[in-house]
Design a protein around this motif. Sequence first.
Motif, PDB file in Angstrom:
ATOM      1  N   SER A   1       0.923  -1.305   0.168  1.00 56.86           N
ATOM      2  CA  SER A   1      -0.012   0.038  -0.071  1.00 56.86           C
ATOM      3  C   SER A   1       0.833   1.423   0.117  1.00 56.86           C
ATOM      4  O   SER A   1       2.122   1.175   0.375  1.00 56.86           O
ATOM      5  CB  SER A   1      -0.918   0.067   1.354  1.00 56.86           C
TER       6      SER A   1
ATOM      7  N   THR B   1      -1.660   9.833 -12.817  1.00 60.66           N
ATOM      8  CA  THR B   1      -1.371   8.286 -13.315  1.00 60.66           C
ATOM      9  C   THR B   1      -0.797   7.463 -12.214  1.00 60.66           C
ATOM     10  O   THR B   1      -0.369   6.395 -12.430  1.00 60.66           O
ATOM     11  CB  THR B   1      -0.705   8.360 -14.581  1.00 60.66           C
TER      12      THR B   1
ATOM     13  N   ASP C   1      -5.267  11.508  -7.448  1.00 56.17           N
ATOM     14  CA  ASP C   1      -6.343  12.329  -8.270  1.00 56.17           C
ATOM     15  C   ASP C   1      -7.483  12.561  -7.299  1.00 56.17           C
ATOM     16  O   ASP C   1      -8.248  13.508  -7.412  1.00 56.17           O
ATOM     17  CB  ASP C   1      -6.584  11.724  -9.412  1.00 56.17           C
TER      18      ASP C   1
ATOM     19  N   TRP D   1      -3.737   2.302  -2.857  1.00 52.50           N
ATOM     20  CA  TRP D   1      -3.608   3.983  -2.614  1.00 52.50           C
ATOM     21  C   TRP D   1      -4.486   4.070  -1.493  1.00 52.50           C
ATOM     22  O   TRP D   1      -5.668   4.175  -1.408  1.00 52.50           O
ATOM     23  CB  TRP D   1      -3.659   4.508  -3.903  1.00 52.50           C
TER      24      TRP D   1
ATOM     25  N   ASN E   1      -4.944   7.923  -0.159  1.00 52.44           N
ATOM     26  CA  ASN E   1      -5.976   7.757  -1.041  1.00 52.44           C
ATOM     27  C   ASN E   1      -5.411   7.791  -2.504  1.00 52.44           C
ATOM     28  O   ASN E   1      -4.144   8.348  -2.627  1.00 52.44           O
ATOM     29  CB  ASN E   1      -7.077   8.746  -1.042  1.00 52.44           C
ATOM     30  N   ALA E   2      -6.068   7.392  -3.317  1.00 47.54           N
ATOM     31  CA  ALA E   2      -5.339   7.637  -4.772  1.00 47.54           C
ATOM     32  C   ALA E   2      -5.055   9.307  -5.143  1.00 47.54           C
ATOM     33  O   ALA E   2      -6.137  10.139  -4.781  1.00 47.54           O
ATOM     34  CB  ALA E   2      -6.096   6.922  -6.037  1.00 47.54           C
TER      35      ALA E   2
ATOM     36  N   ASN F   1      -0.867   8.075   0.718  1.00 46.30           N
ATOM     37  CA  ASN F   1      -0.841   9.487   0.464  1.00 46.30           C
ATOM     38  C   ASN F   1      -1.259  10.526   1.502  1.00 46.30           C
ATOM     39  O   ASN F   1      -2.018  10.935   1.463  1.00 46.30           O
ATOM     40  CB  ASN F   1      -1.724   9.461  -0.791  1.00 46.30           C
TER      41      ASN F   1
ATOM     42  N   PRO G   1      -1.877   5.543  -9.692  1.00 42.44           N
ATOM     43  CA  PRO G   1      -2.315   4.094  -9.318  1.00 42.44           C
ATOM     44  C   PRO G   1      -1.635   3.117 -10.788  1.00 42.44           C
ATOM     45  O   PRO G   1      -1.437   1.990 -10.584  1.00 42.44           O
ATOM     46  CB  PRO G   1      -3.753   4.116  -9.374  1.00 42.44           C
ATOM     47  N   GLN G   2      -1.508   3.838 -11.818  1.00 40.63           N
ATOM     48  CA  GLN G   2      -1.125   2.775 -13.113  1.00 40.63           C
ATOM     49  C   GLN G   2       0.408   2.697 -13.056  1.00 40.63           C
ATOM     50  O   GLN G   2       0.949   1.702 -13.250  1.00 40.63           O
ATOM     51  CB  GLN G   2      -1.371   3.532 -14.403  1.00 40.63           C
TER      52      GLN G   2
END
Length: 353
Positions: A64, A100, A114, A109, A111-112, A67, A102-103
Motif C-alpha cells: 500500500s 497516473t 487524483d 492507494w 488515497n489515490a 498518500n 495508480p497505473q
Amino acid sequence: MTRTVHILAFEDDPHAAALRWALERMDVTVELSSGLAQWQKQDVAVEIGPGHIGLRGTSDVPVSVWNRRPQAPKSKPGLPEDQAFLAGEWRTFHENLVATAPQLLPSFWVNAPDAAWRAENKLLQLVAAREVGMSFPDTVMGTSAGAVRRLAQGGRVVFKAFRPHAWKEEGGLSAATTILDNDHLPDAQVIEFCPGIYQRYVEKTADIRVTVAGNRMLAVRLLGHSGSAYVDWRIHVLDKDFFAERITLPVALEQRIQALMASLGLVFGCLDFVVDANGDYQFLEVNQAGQFLFLEDMVPDIGVMRMVASFLAAGTRDYSVGQDPTLTMAAFRASEIYVALARRLHMDEASIA
C-alpha cells in the motif's frame, strides 16, 4: 514474503512517524518519500512503452501507499530568467504523476492522488453528500451579499474559510469559524471582497468525528462535560471541560458514509458531523488526510492507531485489526523515536494533533 508500506509525507510528519513505528512493530517494512516527484529520495523517471509502465527503480511494489501529506516538488535553482519556465515544468510533471499514480505503481492507494485532490473541493463534497441522501445545513458559497443575507433570514449563519490560514504578521490571527446573525452581517463590500462558505447555523447537541479506514469506521462524540456543544471543538481539546466518548452510528448513516466515500473515490477519511436538536446527524465535511491519533488521547482504548496500521499493512478495504495491545499512542510516546521527534519539532503537548 516481506510486506512494504510506502508513506508520502515530509520526514517529521507526526502521523507518519507514529504509523511507521506501529507498522515496523508489525514486521512491516516502511519507506518514506516526501512526494511523487521525490520517490525514495531519488530523481524520478517514468518508463512507459506498449508493454510496460512504471516508475524507474520500483522493482518491489509496496502493498500500500499512504498518500498522507505529500509535498509538491520545488524547481531546482537556475537563472532568474528561467525560473518561471522551470516552475511550470515541475508543476506540470507533478500533475502528470498525480493523474497516473495508480497505473505507475499498482499498489493499494490511501488515497489515490487524483481522488485526494478532488476531495479537497468543499462544494464537490456537498454535491456528493446530497446525492447519497445525507442531511447537511443549507449553504452559500461565493461573494453574493444578497445570497448570504437571504440565508441569514432563516436564522444565524456560520462563516468558514475554504482553507485554513493564519497571519504571522498579526500575531497568529487565523481564519476561524465564526457565527453571524442577520443583524450583524458584514457589509456587502466585505462579503463581496473574498469568497467564503456560509452555512445555516445548527443548534447542535454534540459534534461527531468519524474516522473511516476501508470498510471499518470509528465514531466519537465530542462536547463539554456541562453537556453543551462547542462552536469549534478543535480549539477546546485541551480544556478541562472537554469530553469525548466512542459511539456506534446508526446503520443507515454508516451506509451513507460508505456511499459518500465511494462516490468521492476515497478509502480513508475523517468526517465531521453535528447532531441537531432532533437527534439528526448533519454532515459538515470530510478531510481525506485528516488527523486521527488525537482520538487516543481522549479515548485511550479506541484503538485507532491499530486500525489504521492494520489497514495499511493489509492493503485492502476488507481487513482484520491486529490485536497487539501495545500498539497505542501511549506506547509510542514512551519510545525513543517520539522523544527525538518531539525534540526536533519542539512539541510541548503530549498529543499529536
